[in-house]
Design a protein around this motif. Structure first.
Motif, PDB file in Angstrom:
ATOM      1  N   TYR A  63      63.425  38.840  44.250  1.00 51.16           N
ATOM      2  CA  TYR A  63      64.750  38.092  43.837  1.00 51.16           C
ATOM      3  C   TYR A  63      64.968  36.817  44.688  1.00 51.16           C
ATOM      4  N   PHE A  64      64.255  36.635  45.840  1.00 50.97           N
ATOM      5  CA  PHE A  64      64.510  35.952  46.876  1.00 50.97           C
ATOM      6  C   PHE A  64      64.859  34.323  46.362  1.00 50.97           C
ATOM      7  N   THR A  65      63.939  33.776  45.807  1.00 53.54           N
ATOM      8  CA  THR A  65      63.795  32.327  45.529  1.00 53.54           C
ATOM      9  C   THR A  65      64.759  32.016  44.539  1.00 53.54           C
ATOM     10  N   ASP A  66      64.931  33.111  43.439  1.00 52.04           N
ATOM     11  CA  ASP A  66      66.006  32.839  42.531  1.00 52.04           C
ATOM     12  C   ASP A  66      67.511  33.132  43.173  1.00 52.04           C
ATOM     13  N   ASN A  67      67.563  34.043  43.830  1.00 53.53           N
ATOM     14  CA  ASN A  67      68.866  34.409  44.502  1.00 53.53           C
ATOM     15  C   ASN A  67      69.499  33.162  45.353  1.00 53.53           C
ATOM     16  N   LEU A  68      68.466  32.498  46.328  1.00 51.93           N
ATOM     17  CA  LEU A  68      68.882  31.251  47.046  1.00 51.93           C
ATOM     18  C   LEU A  68      69.266  30.266  46.001  1.00 51.93           C
ATOM     19  N   LYS A  69      68.443  29.802  45.019  1.00 49.90           N
ATOM     20  CA  LYS A  69      69.193  28.827  44.267  1.00 49.90           C
ATOM     21  C   LYS A  69      70.541  29.076  43.599  1.00 49.90           C
ATOM     22  N   ARG A  70      70.508  30.181  43.172  1.00 49.61           N
ATOM     23  CA  ARG A  70      71.638  30.507  42.511  1.00 49.61           C
ATOM     24  C   ARG A  70      73.031  30.865  43.167  1.00 49.61           C
ATOM     25  N   ALA A  71      72.715  31.256  44.474  1.00 50.99           N
ATOM     26  CA  ALA A  71      73.768  31.487  45.135  1.00 50.99           C
ATOM     27  C   ALA A  71      74.371  30.217  46.000  1.00 50.99           C
ATOM     28  N   THR A  72      73.301  29.231  45.947  1.00 44.79           N
ATOM     29  CA  THR A  72      73.628  27.847  46.784  1.00 44.79           C
ATOM     30  C   THR A  72      74.376  26.957  45.665  1.00 44.79           C
ATOM     31  N   ASP A  73      73.951  27.204  44.303  1.00 47.10           N
ATOM     32  CA  ASP A  73      74.481  26.440  43.073  1.00 47.10           C
ATOM     33  C   ASP A  73      76.094  27.030  42.861  1.00 47.10           C
ATOM     34  N   ALA A  74      76.417  28.283  43.353  1.00 50.08           N
ATOM     35  CA  ALA A  74      77.650  28.982  43.023  1.00 50.08           C
ATOM     36  C   ALA A  74      78.652  28.265  44.085  1.00 50.08           C
ATOM     37  N   GLY A  75      78.267  27.681  45.213  1.00 48.09           N
ATOM     38  CA  GLY A  75      79.059  27.264  46.328  1.00 48.09           C
ATOM     39  C   GLY A  75      79.243  28.110  47.421  1.00 48.09           C
TER      40      GLY A  75
END
Length: 363
Positions: A206-218
């Protein structure tokens, strides 16, 4: 008129009369002597009887008054030296519990302030000496407050700490927008791991997806890697994998090195010495630091104190793992994982809760 010679001649004092008077006198004298002798014998008998009665009576001893002993002389009681031979007897007071001598335990590690208790992997506990050479933390834990099951640290009434969680594929899909809305400031994402049996490098699903979405969430993002390197070369290999996986993303929080014991199984790192573990950790952290990222070394109290030599790793910040109301790790640490079973909106199931005492986004 009578003539003298006539008087003598007719006085009647014949020799017979005189002899009679003398005899009577001797007789009376003899009787008096006998009476006196009998009287003396009676007195002697009475005296002996009195003495016998005295001997058979109880003996009563009386102590004469000192003044009587010295009456009639110029001596005074104080002049009798034997009075000073016996000092006055002191009255003994009962000993109360508070007055009783207390047993003092010297060099008690629990109270001497020079030791700290650690829990070993096998469940035993031991006191270890606190190193005078390692820098100590300066936190005042009276300023640590638990609000809504989350730890917060205050200075002058203002919260200066930051709330975080760490996420891996174990949590499955995470709604990072909900996480952010719940008050979480940062998230530590697992990049991957090395197999503790095979030694194979594995990227978290899940790392790649988690990295993108966590960053997008601020959310501020940091990452960690679970190491099972047994050489410095393997440690550098792990660090390079992390750097490549981060790509162009901005990592505000550190990259953490995590080597732990494998519970209920054997691991390829079990045979490493303390010195080898230290060298491996340093090789990983130096590689990350050279790439321009902030660094952390993760571990519980026993790992940080007994399994690696922190005196050779003082250049790196510490992420302490200790489930407790108040941490008792004596040395410096900047992040604390205090709950392995917390709950946060946006995460299904349990999640690890963390507090950071510094804002890494500003560091």
């Amino acid at each position: 008129m009578r003539l003298p010679e006539d008087y003598d001649e007719h006085s009647g004092m014949t020799p017979a009369v005189v002899m009679a008077i003398v005899a009577v006198t001797f007789f009376v004298a003899a009787i008096l002597v006998i009476v006196l002798m009998l009287n003396n014998d009676g007195n002697t008998g009475s005296k002996k009887q009195a003495e016998a009665e005295k001997d058979s009576s109880p003996v009563i001893v009386t102590t004469p008054d000192v003044d009587e002993l010295v009456s009639g002389s110029q001596l005074r009681p104080g002049d009798l030296g034997f009075w000073d031979l016996y000092p006055p007897k002191e009255t003994e007071e009962p000993v109360t519990e508070s007055q009783a001598p207390q047993e003092v335990v010297e060099n008690d590690p629990a109270t001497d302030g020079k030791h700290t208790m650690i829990q070993n992997a096998d469940g035993t506990q031991e006191w270890v000496l606190i190193s005078p050479y390692l820098p100590k933390h300066e936190y005042d834990f009276t300023k640590l407050v638990c609000q809504s099951n989350r730890m917060k640290y205050f200075e002058n009434g203002t919260q200066i700490s930051f709330e975080g969680i760490n996420i891996s594929e174990i949590q499955d899909y995470v709604d990072f927008a909900a996480v952010k809305k719940s008050g979480i400031d940062f998230v530590m994402l697992r990049v991957g791991a090395r197999g503790y049996g095979t030694g194979q490098l594995i990227l978290d699903d899940y790392f790649t997806d988690n990295l993108k979405r966590a960053t997008d969430a601020g959310l501020d993002v940091g990452v960690y890697f679970f190491s099972q390197a047994i050489t410095k070369q393997e440690a550098v290999e792990e660090a390079n994998m992390v750097i490549e996986s981060l790509g162009d993303y901005n990592i505000a929080y550190p990259v953490a090195y995590d080597m732990e014991r494998i519970q209920n199984d054997t691991a390829r790192t079990d045979s490493l010495s303390k010195s080898e573990r230290t060298d491996i950790a340093k090789a990983f952290l130096e590689t990350i630091e050279d790439a321009g990222y902030k660094t952390l070394i993760y571990g519980n109290k026993e790992w940080l104190i007994k399994q690696i030599d922190m005196s050779k790793l003082t250049a790196y910040d510490v992420w302490l793992s200790q489930a407790a109301d108040i941490p008792d790790y004596p040395y410096q640490f900047t992040m604390w994982q205090y709950n392995r079973g917390g709950t946060v909106d946006g995460v299904s199931g349990y999640v690890d809760l963390n507090i950071s005492f510094i804002d890494y986004s500003e560091k």
